[in-house]
Design an enzyme around this catalytic site. Sequence first.
Site, PDB file in Angstrom:
ATOM      1  CG  ASP A 182      -2.106   0.815   1.119  1.00 34.91           C
ATOM      2  OD1 ASP A 182      -2.054   1.817   0.403  1.00 34.91           O
ATOM      3  OD2 ASP A 182      -3.104   0.466   1.759  1.00 34.91           O
TER       4      ASP A 182
ATOM      5  CG  HIS B 112      -2.724   5.103   2.201  1.00 36.09           C
ATOM      6  ND1 HIS B 112      -2.621   3.760   2.395  1.00 36.09           N
ATOM      7  CD2 HIS B 112      -2.963   5.649   3.409  1.00 36.09           C
ATOM      8  CE1 HIS B 112      -2.799   3.498   3.670  1.00 36.09           C
ATOM      9  NE2 HIS B 112      -2.996   4.619   4.313  1.00 36.09           N
TER      10      HIS B 112
END
Length: 137
Positions: free
Chosen positions: A11, A13
């Site tokens: 991930d 983000h």
Amino acid sequence: MKVVTGVVGNDIHVVANRLIELSLQARGFEVFNLGVNTYLEEFVDAVIETNADILLISSLNGEAEGWCREVKILKAKYGNLLDNVVFMIGGNLVVGTGSAEDIVPRFKNYGFDLVFHQVDLNTGLDELEKFMKERDK
């Protein structure tokens, strides 16, 4: 209070991760942000190295589902070094949609103390502070 935070697995983000760091600092936490693409064992090693009180993992788009199933195994591996550490996770914790009634117990079964699926950041941090106050009485 010390917090190790970051984004688990593949991930990336970055913006949300930085907002979490800033929000924690604004509330007076000492933050060790591991950034994105962080393996679960890296989080645990950082908790031990910094003597952190809290491990806060952030996830988006379900990355946590595959990466965080081994929290209990790591807790057992590190023994009493993690006994007083609060394990917290938040974000969109599964691929697609799902109800918090199903997802929260699943992640607690993985070994997290606090689980926030699709809960806004300030609400999650408010709940963390309440949890820590109750725990430290």
